[in-house]
Design an enzyme around this catalytic site. Sequence first.
Site, mmCIF file in Angstrom:
data_model
loop_
_atom_site.group_PDB
_atom_site.id
_atom_site.type_symbol
_atom_site.label_atom_id
_atom_site.label_comp_id
_atom_site.label_asym_id
_atom_site.label_seq_id
_atom_site.Cartn_x
_atom_site.Cartn_y
_atom_site.Cartn_z
ATOM 1 N N CYS A 33 32.116 39.844 36.851
ATOM 2 C CA CYS A 33 32.455 40.953 37.753
ATOM 3 C C CYS A 33 32.949 42.186 37.003
ATOM 4 O O CYS A 33 33.073 43.253 37.594
ATOM 5 C CB CYS A 33 33.516 40.509 38.756
ATOM 6 S SG CYS A 33 35.087 40.096 37.982
ATOM 7 N N CYS A 102 38.947 34.421 40.716
ATOM 8 C CA CYS A 102 39.796 35.542 40.303
ATOM 9 C C CYS A 102 41.091 35.052 39.666
ATOM 10 O O CYS A 102 41.689 35.759 38.837
ATOM 11 C CB CYS A 102 40.104 36.445 41.490
ATOM 12 S SG CYS A 102 38.630 37.013 42.361
HETATM 13 FE FE1 FES Z 1 36.567 39.936 39.509
HETATM 14 FE FE2 FES Z 1 38.113 39.101 41.455
HETATM 15 S S1 FES Z 1 36.062 39.792 41.623
HETATM 16 S S2 FES Z 1 38.500 39.013 39.332
#
Ligand code: FES
Length: 123
Positions: A33, A102
């Site tokens: 991400c 996360c």
């Molecule tokens: Fe990357 Fe939450 S989407 S740490």
Amino acid sequence: MYSAKTMDHFSNPRNVGIMEDPTVLVKVGDPDCGDALLLFLKIEEDRVRDIKYKIFGCGAAIATSSIASELAMGKTLEEVLQITEQDIANALDGLPAEKMHCSNLAAGAFRAAINEYRKVRAS
Ligand code: FES
């Protein structure tokens, strides 16, 4: 979908900031991400005496970093190494399944920081 505790830590993150003279400083990121956590630790007598961090990430990353800083504060290095992603999620009264990853950021940052600290001390 988020617990009240998660929303509280997201809105009012604890221990956030930078430290002028950390014992160890690490940056960890999630390649999927792109979120990242910069973690500063003050370590004395094998114990985490102070924690600061800067988080560049989603709301769950902010909340998990905040609660992880509370879980780790004052603990021995061995105790901090035992803090799992699940412990962090539990301390927030759970996370949505798609946000569980996360919590890896903070748990991984603590492990990386302690490993770095031990590596430097051993050399
Ligand atoms: Fe990357 Fe939450 S989407 S740490």
